[in-house]
Design a protein around this motif. Sequence first.
Motif, mmCIF file in Angstrom:
data_model
loop_
_atom_site.group_PDB
_atom_site.id
_atom_site.type_symbol
_atom_site.label_atom_id
_atom_site.label_comp_id
_atom_site.label_asym_id
_atom_site.label_seq_id
_atom_site.Cartn_x
_atom_site.Cartn_y
_atom_site.Cartn_z
ATOM 1 N N ALA A 22 0.991 -1.243 -0.054
ATOM 2 C CA ALA A 22 -0.171 -0.103 -0.021
ATOM 3 C C ALA A 22 0.898 1.341 -0.087
ATOM 4 C CB ALA A 22 -0.987 -0.014 1.213
ATOM 5 N N ASN A 23 2.230 1.112 -0.014
ATOM 6 C CA ASN A 23 3.055 2.429 -0.122
ATOM 7 C C ASN A 23 2.962 2.986 1.112
ATOM 8 O OD1 ASN A 23 4.434 2.305 -2.711
ATOM 9 N ND2 ASN A 23 2.766 3.255 -4.019
ATOM 10 N N ALA A 24 2.728 2.412 2.150
ATOM 11 C CA ALA A 24 2.690 3.038 3.520
ATOM 12 C C ALA A 24 3.809 3.791 3.635
ATOM 13 C CB ALA A 24 2.629 1.970 4.630
ATOM 14 N N MET A 25 4.040 5.166 4.231
ATOM 15 C CA MET A 25 4.840 5.843 4.255
ATOM 16 C C MET A 25 5.888 5.636 5.538
ATOM 17 S SD MET A 25 3.460 9.561 2.748
ATOM 18 C CE MET A 25 3.108 9.470 1.193
ATOM 19 N N ASP A 28 12.034 5.236 4.760
ATOM 20 C CA ASP A 28 12.705 4.773 3.465
ATOM 21 C C ASP A 28 11.985 5.379 2.195
ATOM 22 O OD1 ASP A 28 14.758 3.704 5.078
ATOM 23 O OD2 ASP A 28 13.862 1.692 4.964
ATOM 24 N N LEU A 29 10.836 5.287 2.413
ATOM 25 C CA LEU A 29 10.199 5.774 1.189
ATOM 26 C C LEU A 29 10.009 6.948 1.045
ATOM 27 C CD1 LEU A 29 8.091 4.735 -0.969
ATOM 28 C CD2 LEU A 29 6.123 5.081 0.614
ATOM 29 N N LEU A 30 10.034 8.001 2.248
ATOM 30 C CA LEU A 30 10.254 9.500 1.990
ATOM 31 C C LEU A 30 11.342 9.556 1.329
ATOM 32 C CD1 LEU A 30 8.808 10.807 5.555
ATOM 33 C CD2 LEU A 30 7.665 10.726 3.317
ATOM 34 N N ASP A 31 12.634 8.866 1.790
ATOM 35 C CA ASP A 31 13.857 9.115 0.944
ATOM 36 C C ASP A 31 13.708 8.881 -0.541
ATOM 37 O OD1 ASP A 31 15.212 9.816 3.353
ATOM 38 O OD2 ASP A 31 15.932 7.694 3.764
ATOM 39 N N THR A 32 13.203 7.586 -0.943
ATOM 40 C CA THR A 32 13.145 7.282 -2.103
ATOM 41 C C THR A 32 12.257 8.291 -3.046
ATOM 42 O OG1 THR A 32 11.117 5.844 -1.743
ATOM 43 C CG2 THR A 32 13.286 4.677 -1.645
ATOM 44 N N ILE A 33 11.143 8.859 -2.476
ATOM 45 C CA ILE A 33 10.510 9.710 -3.353
ATOM 46 C C ILE A 33 11.605 11.213 -3.621
ATOM 47 C CG2 ILE A 33 8.503 11.730 -2.922
ATOM 48 C CD1 ILE A 33 7.263 9.359 -1.414
ATOM 49 N N GLU A 34 12.266 11.457 -2.428
ATOM 50 C CA GLU A 34 12.767 12.749 -2.811
ATOM 51 C C GLU A 34 14.031 12.620 -3.604
ATOM 52 O OE1 GLU A 34 14.986 16.294 0.169
ATOM 53 O OE2 GLU A 34 13.707 14.726 1.052
ATOM 54 N N ALA A 59 -1.367 4.568 1.018
ATOM 55 C CA ALA A 59 -2.371 4.623 2.072
ATOM 56 C C ALA A 59 -1.962 5.318 3.317
ATOM 57 C CB ALA A 59 -2.538 3.253 2.551
ATOM 58 N N GLY A 60 -0.958 6.326 3.122
ATOM 59 C CA GLY A 60 -0.575 7.293 4.397
ATOM 60 C C GLY A 60 0.641 6.733 5.183
ATOM 61 N N LEU A 61 0.752 7.263 6.373
ATOM 62 C CA LEU A 61 1.944 7.002 7.241
ATOM 63 C C LEU A 61 1.538 5.666 7.774
ATOM 64 C CD1 LEU A 61 2.148 10.199 9.412
ATOM 65 C CD2 LEU A 61 3.060 9.732 7.196
ATOM 66 N N ALA A 62 2.906 4.890 7.805
ATOM 67 C CA ALA A 62 2.885 3.352 8.316
ATOM 68 C C ALA A 62 2.655 3.594 9.993
ATOM 69 C CB ALA A 62 4.255 2.781 7.738
ATOM 70 N N LEU A 63 1.574 3.691 10.619
ATOM 71 C CA LEU A 63 1.128 3.843 11.611
ATOM 72 C C LEU A 63 1.775 2.754 12.775
ATOM 73 C CD1 LEU A 63 -2.477 4.984 11.690
ATOM 74 C CD2 LEU A 63 -0.629 6.536 11.830
ATOM 75 N N PRO A 64 2.065 1.401 12.526
ATOM 76 C CA PRO A 64 2.661 0.658 13.320
ATOM 77 C C PRO A 64 4.036 1.125 13.465
ATOM 78 C CG PRO A 64 1.410 -0.613 11.734
ATOM 79 C CD PRO A 64 1.585 0.886 11.137
ATOM 80 N N LYS A 65 4.887 1.592 12.656
ATOM 81 C CA LYS A 65 6.088 1.999 12.929
ATOM 82 C C LYS A 65 6.278 3.237 13.830
ATOM 83 C CE LYS A 65 8.240 -0.242 8.862
ATOM 84 N NZ LYS A 65 8.956 -1.447 9.566
ATOM 85 N N LEU A 66 5.066 3.950 13.871
ATOM 86 C CA LEU A 66 5.321 5.411 14.293
ATOM 87 C C LEU A 66 4.448 5.836 15.809
ATOM 88 C CD1 LEU A 66 4.421 7.609 11.089
ATOM 89 C CD2 LEU A 66 6.576 6.893 12.062
ATOM 90 N N VAL A 261 -4.864 -0.916 6.517
ATOM 91 C CA VAL A 261 -3.633 -1.265 5.560
ATOM 92 C C VAL A 261 -2.283 -2.106 6.421
ATOM 93 C CG1 VAL A 261 -2.104 -0.821 3.735
ATOM 94 C CG2 VAL A 261 -4.312 0.116 3.840
ATOM 95 N N GLN A 262 -2.046 -3.180 5.975
ATOM 96 C CA GLN A 262 -0.893 -3.633 6.672
ATOM 97 C C GLN A 262 0.284 -3.444 5.651
ATOM 98 O OE1 GLN A 262 -0.626 -5.731 9.473
ATOM 99 N NE2 GLN A 262 1.512 -5.303 9.085
ATOM 100 N N PRO A 263 1.349 -2.475 6.451
ATOM 101 C CA PRO A 263 2.490 -2.234 5.688
ATOM 102 C C PRO A 263 3.579 -3.485 5.767
ATOM 103 C CG PRO A 263 2.403 -1.282 7.856
ATOM 104 C CD PRO A 263 1.096 -1.990 7.898
ATOM 105 N N ARG A 264 4.131 -3.285 4.580
ATOM 106 C CA ARG A 264 5.446 -4.016 4.614
ATOM 107 C C ARG A 264 6.703 -3.389 4.725
ATOM 108 N NH1 ARG A 264 3.375 -7.972 -0.023
ATOM 109 N NH2 ARG A 264 4.587 -6.300 -1.147
ATOM 110 N N GLU A 265 7.977 -3.979 4.949
ATOM 111 C CA GLU A 265 9.203 -3.273 4.843
ATOM 112 C C GLU A 265 9.549 -2.845 3.499
ATOM 113 O OE1 GLU A 265 11.377 -2.783 7.121
ATOM 114 O OE2 GLU A 265 10.138 -3.485 8.699
ATOM 115 N N ILE A 266 10.229 -1.830 3.472
ATOM 116 C CA ILE A 266 10.484 -1.359 1.964
ATOM 117 C C ILE A 266 11.293 -2.294 1.248
ATOM 118 C CG2 ILE A 266 11.469 0.783 0.759
ATOM 119 C CD1 ILE A 266 9.022 1.372 2.090
ATOM 120 N N ARG A 267 11.041 -2.616 -0.074
ATOM 121 C CA ARG A 267 11.855 -3.714 -0.625
ATOM 122 C C ARG A 267 12.788 -2.799 -1.730
ATOM 123 N NH1 ARG A 267 6.834 -4.504 -2.695
ATOM 124 N NH2 ARG A 267 6.558 -4.551 -4.706
#
Length: 267
Positions: A22-25, A28-34, A59-66, A261-267
């Motif tokens: 779900a591209n949960a943020m 790492d994902l913020l870095d790749t966008i930039e 789907a927005g921020l990865a809440l479980p990580k935050l 949404v269930q996030p996964r690790e960035i791959r």
Amino acid sequence: MAAMRSEGEAEVATIRLEGGKANAMTSDLLDTIERAIDEFERSPARAAVLTGYDRFFSAGLALPKLVGLDRPAMHVFIERFGRTMMRVFACEKPVIAAINGHAIAGGCVLALMCDWRVFVDEPGARIGLNEVQLGIGLPAIVVEPLRCSVPATSLVPIALEGRLFSPVEALAIGLVHAVSPAAELADRAHAKAAELAALPPLAVTQIKRALRGPIIDAVARTQAVETERWLDSWFAPDARARLEAAVSSWGQAPLDQPGGVQPREIR
């Protein structure tokens, strides 16, 4: 990760985000966008299409990580989020959002940073800023661009009520500029990008700077105060209860509910 490829004689670049479920943020994902925006600006392409994968824009921020972060750590993350969103907003070349699926909360913010938005016309797709439903506010990087991106009459349902909108509803309130069937979404986005790419680039850059400069200045003026106020809302008891409930149901609720949404690790 986020990948970019050039298409159509390098006039239009495609930035496709593939940041896990779900591209949960995450950071790492913020870095790749930039990095993708930096690469696009250095490239010969004159416009870009930003999109996601499968049924997900983001789907927005990865809440479980935050949700377990303390205030200083959350301060660092939300400032990182703001810098990435500002990087997209301040890009000197046109960026088109091809919203191929759900764009919730931070995903909607990412779409708002783009110059033109086309949303997939699928019955279950939703877009919106539902932060208030979780008891949290909107930082300056969201509020200031939002003011210039949607009609004033749409600010209450979008920001204050935190509604999630179907494609037809999003078009009606001005949250997106167009809707398109899934099979035609990429072509519609690339056609708009090609239109903008065909314009004189120095003129486009000057106009983008003139239009967006006051908003960038407003974010800079209010960011420090509004970030602290946003953190107050994030750590308020009511918000903590709502966030923890959202995390506990993460991956179980449908996407039109907070935390679905269930996030996964960035791959």
